[in-house]
Enzyme design. Sequence first.
Site, PDB file in Angstrom:
ATOM      1  N   LYS A  14      -7.926  -6.190   5.619  1.00 18.98           N
ATOM      2  CA  LYS A  14      -8.628  -5.622   4.355  1.00 18.98           C
ATOM      3  C   LYS A  14      -8.098  -6.072   3.103  1.00 18.98           C
ATOM      4  O   LYS A  14      -8.908  -6.677   2.240  1.00 18.98           O
ATOM      5  CB  LYS A  14      -8.516  -4.285   4.416  1.00 18.98           C
ATOM      6  CG  LYS A  14      -9.168  -3.449   5.784  1.00 18.98           C
ATOM      7  CD  LYS A  14      -9.099  -2.026   5.650  1.00 18.98           C
ATOM      8  CE  LYS A  14      -7.766  -1.236   5.865  1.00 18.98           C
ATOM      9  NZ  LYS A  14      -7.209  -1.319   7.087  1.00 18.98           N
ATOM     10  N   ARG A  89     -10.217   7.556   4.707  1.00 12.34           N
ATOM     11  CA  ARG A  89      -9.600   7.404   6.156  1.00 12.34           C
ATOM     12  C   ARG A  89      -9.745   8.530   7.006  1.00 12.34           C
ATOM     13  O   ARG A  89      -9.673   8.532   8.216  1.00 12.34           O
ATOM     14  CB  ARG A  89      -8.058   7.191   5.715  1.00 12.34           C
ATOM     15  CG  ARG A  89      -7.581   5.756   6.524  1.00 12.34           C
ATOM     16  CD  ARG A  89      -6.081   5.955   5.987  1.00 12.34           C
ATOM     17  NE  ARG A  89      -5.218   4.840   6.796  1.00 12.34           N
ATOM     18  CZ  ARG A  89      -4.942   3.607   6.166  1.00 12.34           C
ATOM     19  NH1 ARG A  89      -5.460   3.289   4.943  1.00 12.34           N
ATOM     20  NH2 ARG A  89      -4.407   2.729   6.669  1.00 12.34           N
ATOM     21  N   ARG A 128       3.164  -9.861  10.075  1.00  8.49           N
ATOM     22  CA  ARG A 128       3.206  -9.499   8.785  1.00  8.49           C
ATOM     23  C   ARG A 128       4.585  -8.617   8.703  1.00  8.49           C
ATOM     24  O   ARG A 128       5.244  -8.803   7.516  1.00  8.49           O
ATOM     25  CB  ARG A 128       2.189  -8.330   8.633  1.00  8.49           C
ATOM     26  CG  ARG A 128       2.211  -7.936   6.744  1.00  8.49           C
ATOM     27  CD  ARG A 128       0.722  -7.166   6.788  1.00  8.49           C
ATOM     28  NE  ARG A 128       1.092  -5.611   7.363  1.00  8.49           N
ATOM     29  CZ  ARG A 128      -0.088  -5.024   7.483  1.00  8.49           C
ATOM     30  NH1 ARG A 128      -1.138  -5.224   6.722  1.00  8.49           N
ATOM     31  NH2 ARG A 128       0.113  -3.563   7.674  1.00  8.49           N
ATOM     32  N   ARG A 134       7.336  -4.205   5.289  1.00 11.70           N
ATOM     33  CA  ARG A 134       6.908  -2.892   5.269  1.00 11.70           C
ATOM     34  C   ARG A 134       7.706  -2.139   6.171  1.00 11.70           C
ATOM     35  O   ARG A 134       7.705  -2.382   7.467  1.00 11.70           O
ATOM     36  CB  ARG A 134       5.424  -2.573   5.294  1.00 11.70           C
ATOM     37  CG  ARG A 134       4.766  -3.118   4.057  1.00 11.70           C
ATOM     38  CD  ARG A 134       3.262  -2.923   4.265  1.00 11.70           C
ATOM     39  NE  ARG A 134       2.583  -2.110   4.836  1.00 11.70           N
ATOM     40  CZ  ARG A 134       1.570  -1.795   5.046  1.00 11.70           C
ATOM     41  NH1 ARG A 134       0.643  -2.892   4.597  1.00 11.70           N
ATOM     42  NH2 ARG A 134       0.929  -0.863   5.796  1.00 11.70           N
ATOM     43  N   ARG A 146      -0.084   4.636  14.164  1.00 12.20           N
ATOM     44  CA  ARG A 146      -0.932   4.318  13.349  1.00 12.20           C
ATOM     45  C   ARG A 146      -2.345   3.864  14.013  1.00 12.20           C
ATOM     46  O   ARG A 146      -3.395   4.163  13.433  1.00 12.20           O
ATOM     47  CB  ARG A 146      -0.597   2.853  12.328  1.00 12.20           C
ATOM     48  CG  ARG A 146       0.537   3.389  11.394  1.00 12.20           C
ATOM     49  CD  ARG A 146       1.342   2.324  10.815  1.00 12.20           C
ATOM     50  NE  ARG A 146       0.344   1.347   9.915  1.00 12.20           N
ATOM     51  CZ  ARG A 146       0.830   0.085   9.951  1.00 12.20           C
ATOM     52  NH1 ARG A 146       2.102  -0.199  10.064  1.00 12.20           N
ATOM     53  NH2 ARG A 146       0.164  -0.661   9.156  1.00 12.20           N
TER      54      ARG A 146
HETATM   55  P1  ADP Z   1      -2.808  -0.492   6.775  1.00 12.51           P
HETATM   56  O1  ADP Z   1      -4.129  -0.579   6.749  1.00 12.51           O
HETATM   57  O2  ADP Z   1      -2.141  -1.817   7.311  1.00 12.51           O
HETATM   58  O3  ADP Z   1      -2.346   0.677   7.784  1.00 12.51           O
HETATM   59  P2  ADP Z   1      -2.315   0.719   4.128  1.00 12.51           P
HETATM   60  O4  ADP Z   1      -1.633  -0.083   3.273  1.00 12.51           O
HETATM   61  O5  ADP Z   1      -3.863   0.805   4.045  1.00 12.51           O
HETATM   62  O6  ADP Z   1      -2.060  -0.012   5.736  1.00 12.51           O
HETATM   63  O7  ADP Z   1      -1.805   2.196   4.445  1.00 12.51           O
HETATM   64  C1  ADP Z   1      -0.355   2.155   4.901  1.00 12.51           C
HETATM   65  C2  ADP Z   1      -0.119   3.704   4.881  1.00 12.51           C
HETATM   66  O8  ADP Z   1      -0.589   4.616   3.738  1.00 12.51           O
HETATM   67  C3  ADP Z   1      -1.185   4.515   5.987  1.00 12.51           C
HETATM   68  O9  ADP Z   1      -0.760   4.354   7.472  1.00 12.51           O
HETATM   69  C4  ADP Z   1      -0.936   5.912   5.645  1.00 12.51           C
HETATM   70  O10 ADP Z   1       0.076   6.403   6.154  1.00 12.51           O
HETATM   71  C5  ADP Z   1      -1.061   5.846   4.113  1.00 12.51           C
HETATM   72  N1  ADP Z   1      -2.506   5.779   3.543  1.00 12.51           N
HETATM   73  C6  ADP Z   1      -3.116   4.895   2.948  1.00 12.51           C
HETATM   74  N2  ADP Z   1      -4.400   5.215   2.566  1.00 12.51           N
HETATM   75  C7  ADP Z   1      -4.410   6.345   3.044  1.00 12.51           C
HETATM   76  C8  ADP Z   1      -5.545   7.359   2.969  1.00 12.51           C
HETATM   77  N3  ADP Z   1      -6.811   7.213   2.384  1.00 12.51           N
HETATM   78  N4  ADP Z   1      -5.134   8.731   3.415  1.00 12.51           N
HETATM   79  C9  ADP Z   1      -4.180   9.030   4.051  1.00 12.51           C
HETATM   80  N5  ADP Z   1      -2.981   8.236   4.247  1.00 12.51           N
HETATM   81  C10 ADP Z   1      -3.199   6.973   3.444  1.00 12.51           C
END
Ligand code: ADP
Length: 190
Positions: A14, A89, A128, A134, A146
């Site tokens: 994404k 999400r 990654r 991270r 996740r």
């Molecule tokens: P990825 O898509 O690779 O999991 P992101 O950078 O989008 O990574 O998100 C990392 C973490 O941040 C998620 O696993 C979650 O814990 C938190 N997070 C991100 N966006 C949201 C959201 N919309 N609602 C709740 N938690 C979120």
Amino acid sequence: MKYFIMFGPPGAGKGTHAAPMVKKYNLKHISTGELLRSEIAAGTELGKQAAALIEKGNLVPDEVVEGMIAQTFAKYPEVNGFLLDGFPRTVQQAMDLDEMLEARDEYVTGVISLMIPDEEIKARIKGRALIEGRADDASDETIANRIKTYHAKTEPLIEVYKDKGIYHEIDGVGTIEEVQKRVFAMMDTL
Ligand code: ADP
């Protein structure tokens, strides 16, 4: 104003594809993950609370990410639109987003969904981890959680957006260039 959602499991690409999209279509990229990581880096109270959840592979509370989204919408009145990455999400977040937009007489323009199989998710996140460092990419247990969280809480959004007729799925497997071509071809129709 256009509102696009970049949808897909963790590691689907994404963020990778959002960068060239925002340039080409003059959109503002809003990545809730990036916003949360900058809160963590800045050592804010919000960041401290979020870090504990993120490191276990759990979601942060809806109201926390929704507050960040609302603030960012208000900050960029001059763009053609927004590209939401990592939000919504949960079904609740999607309903709250609709409400936020309805209040401005706006609606979600389209959902671009990048799909990759679970095995590919694991492989990509491990790759990654070596580059970006991270915390939530580091352990197999967190990655597994996740993926589980994605299937339980985020995947149901697919039906929500299919019902609205705005769900557009793209095969996320392939080289970055191949997938980018598919994404642009889809965006050009929206
Ligand atoms: P990825 O898509 O690779 O999991 P992101 O950078 O989008 O990574 O998100 C990392 C973490 O941040 C998620 O696993 C979650 O814990 C938190 N997070 C991100 N966006 C949201 C959201 N919309 N609602 C709740 N938690 C979120």
